[in-house]
Structures are given as C-alpha cells and as structure tokens.
Design a protein around this motif. Sequence first.
Motif, mmCIF file in Angstrom:
data_model
loop_
_atom_site.group_PDB
_atom_site.id
_atom_site.type_symbol
_atom_site.label_atom_id
_atom_site.label_comp_id
_atom_site.label_asym_id
_atom_site.label_seq_id
_atom_site.Cartn_x
_atom_site.Cartn_y
_atom_site.Cartn_z
ATOM 1 N N GLN A 1 67.511 11.089 36.785
ATOM 2 C CA GLN A 1 67.511 10.107 37.554
ATOM 3 C C GLN A 1 67.813 9.334 36.514
ATOM 4 O OE1 GLN A 1 67.869 9.765 40.994
ATOM 5 N NE2 GLN A 1 67.878 7.162 40.166
ATOM 6 N N TYR A 2 67.220 9.171 35.794
ATOM 7 C CA TYR A 2 67.016 7.994 34.599
ATOM 8 C C TYR A 2 68.505 7.567 34.781
ATOM 9 C CZ TYR A 2 66.514 5.518 30.203
ATOM 10 O OH TYR A 2 66.480 4.675 28.914
ATOM 11 N N THR B 1 70.416 6.304 37.142
ATOM 12 C CA THR B 1 70.128 3.885 37.501
ATOM 13 C C THR B 1 70.388 3.730 36.266
ATOM 14 O OG1 THR B 1 67.675 5.346 38.473
ATOM 15 C CG2 THR B 1 67.654 2.988 37.216
ATOM 16 N N GLU B 2 70.882 3.932 35.023
ATOM 17 C CA GLU B 2 71.037 3.432 33.826
ATOM 18 C C GLU B 2 72.485 3.328 33.343
ATOM 19 O OE1 GLU B 2 69.467 1.799 30.907
ATOM 20 O OE2 GLU B 2 67.840 2.715 32.649
ATOM 21 N N GLN C 1 63.811 14.466 36.970
ATOM 22 C CA GLN C 1 63.647 13.074 36.284
ATOM 23 C C GLN C 1 64.265 12.193 35.109
ATOM 24 O OE1 GLN C 1 59.514 13.212 35.645
ATOM 25 N NE2 GLN C 1 58.752 13.222 37.035
#
Length: 588
Positions: free
Chosen positions: A129-130, A133-134, A126
């Motif tokens: 993934q954060y 994504t950023e 997670q």
Amino acid sequence: MKCLNHQRSFEFICYQCNNLMCSKCSISHIKDHPDHFDSLEHIDDIKHSLSTLKLDDIIDTTTTPTTNNQIKNDTKDNIDDNNNRNSFISQIKNKLKSIWESLRSSTSRYQSFSTTENDIKQHFEQLHQYLTTEEHKLQRDIINDKHIITNQIDKNVNHLKYLINIIMLFNKLNKDINNSNEDTSIISDTTTLYSTTTIMESITTSSSLQSFINHNNQTLFNEHNYKYNNYFNIDSLLKQDYSDLSSILLDIIHKYNNEFNESTTNTDNNNLRLSSYKLSIQQPDFNQLNSIIEQSIKLDRIESTESINTTTTNNNDKIQSYIFTTHLEKGATLINTSNNNSIEELMFDYQFYATYSSIVSIGEYIYIFGGDTNQKKWIKISMKSKSIEHIGDIEGIKGDQLISVCYDGQDHIYLVNGYNIKNRIDRFNIKTMKFESYFNLPVGYGRQVSSMIFKGSLYSISFDQNKMFQFDLTNRTITDHQIDIIPYSGCHDNNGNFFIVDSKNKRFIKYNVETKQTINLNTILPTKAQITFVMYHRESPTSSYIYSFGLSNDCNFKYSIESNQCEPFLIDIINHPRWFCASTSISL
C-alpha cells in the motif's frame, strides 16, 4: 462365528494381534504370547464397558481447565481402570481421548498458523500500500495534465472540423452544383473511430494536416456525416437561394467566431499552464532493500516437543526418495530408493536424447528443456500423476540441446549455453512459464556439463575444459576459476560441491566452490563408468550418493559420498540406453 479348532463360539479378542478366539484358544494364546495378556478382552467386559461409556467425559485435558469435580471423576476413572485392568473400554477411551486431543491440538495449531499467516500478509499489504500510494502520488499530476490535454485535443478537433466545413462549403459554392454527382452515403463506422486515443494515433502517423484530413475523410471530416459533424448542414445550405452566396459564407464565419473565440482563449491559457516532466529512475540497492524488509519481519520455526498423533496415518503418506532416469526409447525408469530400489517403467511422448544437463526437479514436478529432436520445446512432468502436465514452446530465447540448467530456489530456472549456443544465460519463470534473455556470456565457455546456484552466485563447469565460471546474480559480474580436471560429466549437491568425471584421465573428483579444493575420490569405477553421466541423490539425512547411467547397464554405478566406496548398481534392470539422457533426484 465359531472356532474351527474347538467348535466353540468366539468369546475373546486380542487387541494386539486382532484375533478372535474361544476360551480354550485364549488360554493357549496367553501361554504362547504372555505379553498379550493385557490386550485380551472378554465379550461380556466389552459389552459392559461400552454400555457405560460417556462421550461427555472425553475432554481435552491439555487445553481445558481442570476443576475439582473433574479431578474426582478422573481419580474414580483411574480406580475403576485399575480394578479392571483388562477392560476394553480403557483402550477405547484412551484411543478416543487421544484422537480428540489430537484434533483439538491440530485445530488450535492450524488457527494459530492462520493468524500468523494473516499477520504476514497484512505486513506486506502495508508495504504494498505504501508503494501504491507513492506510485499514485507521482502519477497524479501527470494524470491531471493528460486529462487537460485530451480536453484540449477534443476542442481543437471540433474547432478544426468547423474550419474544414467552411472550406468544403466554399469549394461547393465555387462549383457547378448542377454537374455535381458525388456519393453522399455515410460509411458504417463505430464510436471508437472518434475516440481521442484513435485521433491521437492518427495525428502521430500523419505527416501533415492534409494527410490527417485524408486519413479521416470518411469519419471526422465527412461532410455528410451529420451525427459527428453537426455545426451546419452543407447540403441544406446549398439548397438555399444562391443569389447571395457571400452572405451565407459570412454568416457561417460569424457563427464560427461566436462558437470558438472563448474556447481558443481557454486553450491557449491551458497550454501555458501545463508543465513538462523529467523522470529520473535509480534502481535501489536490492540487497539493502532486502535487508530492510527482512529486519522488519522475521519468522522463526520453533521445534515442538509435542508429537503429532499418527495412529491413523497411512504408511503410504511417508516421504519417499526416487531416482528418475530417462532413456532413448521415449520413457523413464522410476527407482524408489526408499523401498528396496523397486522399479517402475514410465512412458512419455518426448525424446530425451541430449537432455543430460537440462533437467531439474522442483517439488513434485520435473522440468526438462530442449533436446536433440525437441530443441524448441520444454516439458513439465508431474511425479504424483506420473504424466506429462505441459509441453510448451521455448519462446523469447533460442532453443538448443544439452542446455545446462539450475534452479534458484524461488521462481526461476536458469539456462546456460548449450550444444550450439555458447554465450548465454537465460531464465524461465516457473509461475508465468515465460522465458527471458538474462545475460550475454563472453565467448569461450562452450557447452556446460553442470550448473549450480549457491550463495547468490551461479557456478557452471565447461565441458572438456579445465575451467569454471562464477556469475554474481546481483552484480552480474563474471569470475573465472581454473579446475584441475577435464570434465566429461558432472553433478552437484546444491551446497557448493561439484562431483566431476574426467573420461580422458579416468578421474573422479569432488570440487568445492568456496575452498576451491579438489579431492580425488575412489578411482576404482565399474566397467565403462568413466564415460557415463552422473547425478546426485540424497537418500536420507545421513546417506548421499552419486549415481551414474549411460549407454548400457554396464555404466550403472553407485558411489557413497560418506564411505568413499563405489559399486555397480541395478545391473539387472531393463537395459535401456541412457546415453546423454536426463536423470534427477526427487522426493514425494
């Protein structure tokens, strides 16, 4: 299958000592070993017990709910066992039950560990993934604008090719065609020569439009390469009626305007819409970031009161402590301190001279860097196979001899100075097996006899100088410490303590980097011990030692940290010269 003493058939087995015996032997055995009475079984009882054994009754009572019927059956079994205490089935049944419960318990633990492991993995996935994504969020507009630019470049190149074709046609029309004898062959090329990436590289390296055309005159601007230059066929046009050459040229220009007027307008508009970007990067406070991550997830070890069944465990699986000490004859001596200092001689195709401070053990592996004749080499030895697993080149940094190395407990081994290099801290990644330059030290520290990483700082002691430096691995700052000794050799316990031999003043001290306290240790060293090379070795949770090896066995000594006593050590082993050779402690 008869008793040699009484010529009778065997009828009994003693479970405790695993001896077969006849009836007479059994009587003597009980007299000699009364504590074996409950372990003595008759073959008839064994046969009967095995014939009535039901494996369905072997259940894991620690995890299986108990019913009233099971209680009754267990009670009956207990009564039967009490009525026949010497029944061998009770031992087999208990052993089967114990093994089955151990298997069930181990499987349950493993599944629980797997679940926890997966939860940890998902947590960091997670976080990853954060970050991904950023990353994509920031890159999105740039990627879109890059796509617009590549489209513009493609259109402009096509535009340019048409114009160059017009110029080449005009030049052809002004020549004496009958005297033209040019090579019209098409070169062998590939699609990559026409890719936008290749074209941009050519544009970057070209100082002018003419040099760009010259660089691509056999590809983009080859008038005969109709596959990639298909606006019009110059050769075909030249075969037409030459009475009106101007009309041909005007016709081509007219077609050019129809082809590119709208594209030109779109290109100009796109250029107006494109933005510029200014990137600002500020490295985060990794200490603070690490604290945030540590607060987001925590794993505590809970000591279990349940013991693991080790009935079938091989004694060879127990952890053994070893000393690995090299010598000048391309070999090493492996000393098993857990097994009465048993000795094994090993041979390696590597010269270990001038590697004294250049060794570190990690798990089953031993890493050694440089050396007198291997200044640009490093070696990785597996102590499970007792063989060289890898010999590599030191690339990306300078090699040397007498490099002082230490391990940070994670991914990196740090290399400090050397015999020739006096101002460097480099590091080696044990996963990627790559070297990198890390920090330039101020001049003046020279060769280091021992280095240690403790609580976020690298501490290193200079040879023949009464000083030590502290390097903060986070802030990359240097702090000097003065020590009251002139080090000749030294080692550490990875817990803040250095043990240093001073050959000039014949001193042996312990220095703590936190308290900055110097403690004089037992100064009665064996013969020549003050000019030898020391290493730290923990033999057990309650005993740790400083061992020394040197030019001959006269230099071998063993110092007990707990008792502050020193004594000669393995004086009678093979007298290999271990002068300036690497030694380390390892557990397997």
